[in-house]
Design a protein around this motif. Structure first.
Motif: not given
Length: 432
Positions: A32-41, A331-335
């Motif tokens: 999630s934080s790196s954006g290298s995989g699927p987002l969740s949460g 953060v990744a999902a927020a972006k």
């Protein structure tokens, strides 16, 4: 969007109660934080009441969840009353929302406290090449970007077409000289009415003053190290103040010299039918039309004129930025959410709702509204107040710019004394 009258007046000062509360971007999972995989949460979004129509946010949230099946949007509309303390508390805690809307004059203060995520490296993904320049500046602090422009609005000269025609004014003024000439013609035609005002011009409309100062090449303060140095005593700033007084003296205004455009509400005064012009925001016409519905068809607008013929003066951009708390857990999902909201698709819908989009140069959604289209065109020459973390102290307290205006237009102080005193007071608030 009428709540914008409140927003455009600026934000109050605030301080964080907890020192050292800033994080480095939350504690997401690696993917999630790196954006290298699927987002969740869950991504929690706080936007303010009146900022975006439900049709926009409903479609946005649905599209986001469809594109990211592992993420749910928790969308919460916040009220302006009490938001200062609510945000302060949330940002100081360990579980803040993931995307927040903050007023453009608030953003530097939050950024200075270290509670917002540095978005400098993400500007391109947020349509950075089309950001509204004046609003973008308010999202910057200490050389970094913490706020993404959301939307803005700016003032214009709202006027009575029928009165202009009767006074023999065939086209809107396109310079300060033509503006003053229009006032002379309006007074010649309607001045026998003791209640007539060619231009409603209160003594403390300091947002209008900013246009005149900027138009003369001045500013209210300049960056000096990590602080600001007041510049109200420069020849350029004084020239702007002199033109303000010239308008007040020429206009025949009956507005109080010790209050701004909200006391009383100038739209209500305009609605009484005895005012030919006011400097205001497009939706103030709707307020005026509650008194006289015929004003809707009788009213148009032109950009605040410049001293240079054929140009318009720079305008103050009030508005909102989007930010991501430093302690966000996603953060990744927020972006990704900010990326979608800053896309041309949804920025276009903001324009259609009556504001200037923050991350798109396409303002065609405002073309259908005569007053909105003028605002949109003028916004390209928009500016923000100094990006000082202490700016809230200026607007929430004894505003030295307002005091300066009243002292000068009433003759209680000379131009030199009024500007010198205001400069010293402003330095105490935002200097250093």
């Amino acid at each position: 969007m009428k709540r914008w009258l409140k927003l455009a007046a600026g934000a109050a000062a605030f301080t964080l109660a907890t020192a050292g509360c800033a994080g480095s971007g939350g504690t997401d999972t690696a993917a999630s934080s790196s954006g290298s995989g699927p987002l969740s949460g869950t991504v929690t979004v706080w936007l303010m009441t009146g900022s975006a129509p439900a049709t926009l946010t409903d479609a946005l949230n649905k599209e986001f969840e469809t594109a990211h099946p592992g993420v749910k949007v928790k969308y919460e509309i916040q009220q302006w009353d009490g938001i200062q303390q609510k945000l302060t508390t949330a940002l100081a805690g360990g579980t803040p929302p993931d995307v927040i809307e903050v007023g453009n004059t608030q953003t530097p203060a939050f950024a200075s406290q270290g509670v917002l995520t540095d978005l400098s490296g993400d500007k391109d993904s947020f349509n950075g090449g089309q950001w509204l320049k004046g609003l973008a500046a308010s999202g910057e602090y200490d050389g970094k970007t913490y706020g993404v422009p959301f939307y803005a609005a700016n003032r214009e000269v709202i006027y009575r077409k029928d009165m202009f025609e009767q006074a023999g004014i065939t086209k809107p003024p396109a310079s300060n000289t033509e503006w003053l000439d229009a006032i002379t013609k309006l007074k010649a035609k309607f001045g026998s009415d003791p209640d007539f005002q060619a231009l409603y011009m209160p003594g403390q409309n300091w947002y209008a003053l900013l246009s005149f100062i900027w138009d003369n090449g001045g500013d209210i303060a300049k960056a000096e190290g990590k602080g600001y140095k007041a510049t109200l005593d420069t020849p350029e700033a004084k020239a702007g103040l002199e033109f303000y007084k010239q308008l007040v003296d020429a206009s025949g205004t009956k507005a109080p010299k010790d209050a701004d455009e909200a006391k009383p509400q100038q739209a209500t005064v305009y609605g009484a039918g005895k005012v030919a012009m006011m400097i205001g925001l497009p939706w103030e016409l709707a307020t005026a039309a509650k008194t006289d519905a015929s004003l809707t068809d009788k009213t148009a607008a032109f950009a605040i004129p410049s001293k240079t013929a054929g140009q318009s003066a720079p305008v103050f951009l009030g508005g909102s930025n989007l930010a991501i708390p430093a302690n966000s857990k996603n953060v990744a999902a927020a972006k990704e959410y900010v990326k979608l909201l800053s896309s041309a698709k949804y920025q276009g819908q903001l324009a259609a709702a009556g504001v200037v989009p923050g991350t798109s140069t396409d303002t065609s959604g405002l073309d259908k509204d005569a007053l909105g289209s003028v605002m949109a065109k003028a916004s390209a020459n928009g500016k923000a107040v100094p990006a000082s973390p202490k700016w809230g102290d200026v607007e929430s307290g004894q505003n030295p710019i307002k005091d300066m205006l009243t002292a000068y237009v009433t003759g209680k102080k000379t131009l030199d004394q009024a500007t010198a005193d205001a400069n010293a007071a402003l330095d105490k608030l935002i200097g250093g």
